[in-house]
Design a protein around this motif. Structure first.
Motif, PDB file in Angstrom:
ATOM      1  N   PHE A 208       9.926  13.432  -5.301  1.00  0.00           N
ATOM      2  CA  PHE A 208       8.786  12.122  -4.423  1.00  0.00           C
ATOM      3  C   PHE A 208       8.045  13.201  -3.596  1.00  0.00           C
ATOM      4  O   PHE A 208       6.605  13.110  -3.718  1.00  0.00           O
ATOM      5  CB  PHE A 208       9.989  11.498  -3.779  1.00  0.00           C
ATOM      6  CG  PHE A 208       8.989  10.038  -2.803  1.00  0.00           C
ATOM      7  CD1 PHE A 208       8.238   8.833  -4.216  1.00  0.00           C
ATOM      8  CD2 PHE A 208       8.783  10.636  -2.149  1.00  0.00           C
ATOM      9  CE1 PHE A 208       7.451   8.757  -3.490  1.00  0.00           C
ATOM     10  CE2 PHE A 208       7.786   9.470  -1.375  1.00  0.00           C
ATOM     11  CZ  PHE A 208       7.105   8.313  -2.240  1.00  0.00           C
ATOM     12  N   ALA A 209       8.673  13.868  -2.903  1.00  0.00           N
ATOM     13  CA  ALA A 209       7.772  14.773  -1.734  1.00  0.00           C
ATOM     14  C   ALA A 209       6.835  15.614  -2.556  1.00  0.00           C
ATOM     15  O   ALA A 209       5.717  15.416  -1.921  1.00  0.00           O
ATOM     16  CB  ALA A 209       8.142  15.119  -1.086  1.00  0.00           C
ATOM     17  N   ALA A 210       6.969  15.737  -3.959  1.00  0.00           N
ATOM     18  CA  ALA A 210       6.351  16.605  -4.294  1.00  0.00           C
ATOM     19  C   ALA A 210       5.175  16.234  -5.025  1.00  0.00           C
ATOM     20  O   ALA A 210       4.077  16.329  -5.278  1.00  0.00           O
ATOM     21  CB  ALA A 210       6.626  17.602  -5.668  1.00  0.00           C
ATOM     22  N   SER A 211       5.245  15.056  -5.341  1.00  0.00           N
ATOM     23  CA  SER A 211       4.192  14.386  -6.180  1.00  0.00           C
ATOM     24  C   SER A 211       3.269  13.010  -5.283  1.00  0.00           C
ATOM     25  O   SER A 211       2.616  13.336  -5.094  1.00  0.00           O
ATOM     26  CB  SER A 211       5.364  12.489  -6.642  1.00  0.00           C
ATOM     27  OG  SER A 211       5.987  13.509  -8.058  1.00  0.00           O
ATOM     28  N   ALA A 212       4.038  13.067  -3.978  1.00  0.00           N
ATOM     29  CA  ALA A 212       3.349  12.576  -2.840  1.00  0.00           C
ATOM     30  C   ALA A 212       2.655  13.434  -2.157  1.00  0.00           C
ATOM     31  O   ALA A 212       1.185  13.418  -2.016  1.00  0.00           O
ATOM     32  CB  ALA A 212       4.184  11.686  -1.760  1.00  0.00           C
TER      33      ALA A 212
ATOM     34  N   VAL B  25       7.195   5.222   2.989  1.00  0.00           N
ATOM     35  CA  VAL B  25       8.326   5.364   3.939  1.00  0.00           C
ATOM     36  C   VAL B  25       9.709   5.076   2.951  1.00  0.00           C
ATOM     37  O   VAL B  25       9.528   4.321   2.282  1.00  0.00           O
ATOM     38  CB  VAL B  25       8.905   3.749   4.658  1.00  0.00           C
ATOM     39  CG1 VAL B  25      10.147   3.890   5.300  1.00  0.00           C
ATOM     40  CG2 VAL B  25       7.774   4.145   5.668  1.00  0.00           C
ATOM     41  N   VAL B  26      10.347   6.213   2.936  1.00  0.00           N
ATOM     42  CA  VAL B  26      11.442   5.809   1.961  1.00  0.00           C
ATOM     43  C   VAL B  26      13.218   6.177   2.418  1.00  0.00           C
ATOM     44  O   VAL B  26      13.172   6.463   3.900  1.00  0.00           O
ATOM     45  CB  VAL B  26      11.621   7.430   1.008  1.00  0.00           C
ATOM     46  CG1 VAL B  26      10.046   7.674   0.044  1.00  0.00           C
ATOM     47  CG2 VAL B  26      11.821   8.678   1.520  1.00  0.00           C
ATOM     48  N   ALA B  27      14.054   5.593   1.900  1.00  0.00           N
ATOM     49  CA  ALA B  27      14.957   5.258   2.138  1.00  0.00           C
ATOM     50  C   ALA B  27      16.330   6.084   1.063  1.00  0.00           C
ATOM     51  O   ALA B  27      15.800   6.729   0.408  1.00  0.00           O
ATOM     52  CB  ALA B  27      16.054   4.186   2.302  1.00  0.00           C
ATOM     53  N   LEU B  28      17.581   7.086   1.970  1.00  0.00           N
ATOM     54  CA  LEU B  28      18.608   7.811   1.438  1.00  0.00           C
ATOM     55  C   LEU B  28      19.136   7.461   1.965  1.00  0.00           C
ATOM     56  O   LEU B  28      19.116   7.761   3.567  1.00  0.00           O
ATOM     57  CB  LEU B  28      17.330   8.778   0.691  1.00  0.00           C
ATOM     58  CG  LEU B  28      18.192   9.942   0.122  1.00  0.00           C
ATOM     59  CD1 LEU B  28      18.550   9.653  -1.086  1.00  0.00           C
ATOM     60  CD2 LEU B  28      17.876  11.407   0.378  1.00  0.00           C
TER      61      LEU B  28
ATOM     62  N   ALA C  26      19.170   5.053  -4.979  1.00  0.00           N
ATOM     63  CA  ALA C  26      18.411   5.117  -4.030  1.00  0.00           C
ATOM     64  C   ALA C  26      17.426   6.446  -5.146  1.00  0.00           C
ATOM     65  O   ALA C  26      16.448   6.610  -5.450  1.00  0.00           O
ATOM     66  CB  ALA C  26      17.824   5.809  -2.919  1.00  0.00           C
ATOM     67  N   ALA C  27      18.065   7.396  -5.751  1.00  0.00           N
ATOM     68  CA  ALA C  27      17.306   9.048  -6.245  1.00  0.00           C
ATOM     69  C   ALA C  27      16.771   7.699  -7.028  1.00  0.00           C
ATOM     70  O   ALA C  27      15.390   8.556  -8.288  1.00  0.00           O
ATOM     71  CB  ALA C  27      18.634   9.495  -6.441  1.00  0.00           C
ATOM     72  N   ALA C  28      17.249   7.117  -8.074  1.00  0.00           N
ATOM     73  CA  ALA C  28      16.638   6.853  -9.550  1.00  0.00           C
ATOM     74  C   ALA C  28      15.565   5.771  -8.820  1.00  0.00           C
ATOM     75  O   ALA C  28      14.140   6.065  -9.433  1.00  0.00           O
ATOM     76  CB  ALA C  28      17.553   5.250 -10.288  1.00  0.00           C
ATOM     77  N   SER C  29      15.426   5.149  -7.595  1.00  0.00           N
ATOM     78  CA  SER C  29      14.355   4.370  -7.380  1.00  0.00           C
ATOM     79  C   SER C  29      12.631   5.497  -6.967  1.00  0.00           C
ATOM     80  O   SER C  29      11.903   5.295  -6.976  1.00  0.00           O
ATOM     81  CB  SER C  29      14.580   3.849  -6.475  1.00  0.00           C
ATOM     82  OG  SER C  29      13.616   3.345  -5.317  1.00  0.00           O
ATOM     83  N   LEU C  30      13.466   6.806  -6.285  1.00  0.00           N
ATOM     84  CA  LEU C  30      12.785   7.745  -5.777  1.00  0.00           C
ATOM     85  C   LEU C  30      11.878   8.502  -6.916  1.00  0.00           C
ATOM     86  O   LEU C  30      10.373   8.617  -6.929  1.00  0.00           O
ATOM     87  CB  LEU C  30      13.253   8.968  -5.184  1.00  0.00           C
ATOM     88  CG  LEU C  30      13.081   8.119  -3.408  1.00  0.00           C
ATOM     89  CD1 LEU C  30      14.879   9.398  -3.063  1.00  0.00           C
ATOM     90  CD2 LEU C  30      12.627   8.990  -2.672  1.00  0.00           C
ATOM     91  N   ARG C  31      12.541   8.966  -7.964  1.00  0.00           N
ATOM     92  CA  ARG C  31      12.167   9.346  -9.660  1.00  0.00           C
ATOM     93  C   ARG C  31      10.892   8.729  -9.584  1.00  0.00           C
ATOM     94  O   ARG C  31      10.223   8.658 -10.486  1.00  0.00           O
ATOM     95  CB  ARG C  31      13.114  10.128 -10.667  1.00  0.00           C
ATOM     96  CG  ARG C  31      14.157  11.461  -9.462  1.00  0.00           C
ATOM     97  CD  ARG C  31      14.733  11.364 -10.617  1.00  0.00           C
ATOM     98  NE  ARG C  31      15.184  12.894  -9.664  1.00  0.00           N
ATOM     99  CZ  ARG C  31      15.840  12.720 -10.010  1.00  0.00           C
ATOM    100  NH1 ARG C  31      17.419  12.451  -9.889  1.00  0.00           N
ATOM    101  NH2 ARG C  31      16.111  14.128  -8.957  1.00  0.00           N
ATOM    102  N   ALA C  32      11.249   7.832 -10.201  1.00  0.00           N
ATOM    103  CA  ALA C  32      10.586   6.424 -10.857  1.00  0.00           C
ATOM    104  C   ALA C  32       9.380   6.141  -9.520  1.00  0.00           C
ATOM    105  O   ALA C  32       8.199   5.903 -10.218  1.00  0.00           O
ATOM    106  CB  ALA C  32      10.540   4.890 -10.303  1.00  0.00           C
ATOM    107  N   ARG C  33       9.548   5.760  -8.623  1.00  0.00           N
ATOM    108  CA  ARG C  33       8.368   5.673  -7.568  1.00  0.00           C
ATOM    109  C   ARG C  33       7.046   7.457  -7.681  1.00  0.00           C
ATOM    110  O   ARG C  33       6.300   6.722  -8.012  1.00  0.00           O
ATOM    111  CB  ARG C  33       8.568   6.162  -6.177  1.00  0.00           C
ATOM    112  CG  ARG C  33       7.229   5.404  -5.562  1.00  0.00           C
ATOM    113  CD  ARG C  33       6.247   4.226  -5.880  1.00  0.00           C
ATOM    114  NE  ARG C  33       5.605   4.169  -5.082  1.00  0.00           N
ATOM    115  CZ  ARG C  33       4.017   3.969  -5.542  1.00  0.00           C
ATOM    116  NH1 ARG C  33       4.341   3.845  -7.043  1.00  0.00           N
ATOM    117  NH2 ARG C  33       3.156   4.027  -4.668  1.00  0.00           N
TER     118      ARG C  33
END
Length: 119
Positions: free
Chosen positions: A24-28, A36-39, A78-85
């Protein structure tokens, strides 16, 4: 599990959670997006908490493997959500950000430097 260092602090999370956060950080960073992300993470006493992070173009994350007897937090959702985003923001970003430049692109560039002397 992995220790994630961010903003002078660190936390422990699953390998899957840490990898998704890096994706996610790389895509951002490539898209110029901040969110804001939660993990889920685990404290040294074993308590599972949720960490919230602002991840954007200048975020600097470091992950490192750790040996621990702590139970791994469940980060699947959370990982699935981060990857989808990450995929969403990657698809919506301008092709100019992070796009590869081919030698053909350079060949068609205007050779006139506009009156500047090039050394």
């Amino acid at each position: 599990m992995k220790r994630v260092a961010y903003g002078g602090e660190s936390f422990i999370t699953s390998d899957e959670g840490a990898a998704a956060l890096l994706d996610f950080a790389a895509s951002a960073a490539m898209s110029g997006v901040a969110e804001v992300v939660a993990l889920p993470a685990v404290l040294p006493d074993g308590q599972v908490i949720t960490v919230n992070l602002v991840i954007g173009p200048s975020s600097e994350l470091i992950t490192s493997p750790i040996e621990t007897s702590l139970a791994e937090p469940d980060t699947r959702e959370a990982a699935a959500s981060l990857r989808a985003r990450a995929l969403q923001i990657g698809e919506s970003s301008s092709p100019a950000h992070g796009a590869a430049i081919s030698s053909g692109d350079l060949d068609s560039a205007d050779p006139d430097p506009g009156g500047l002397e090039l050394y």
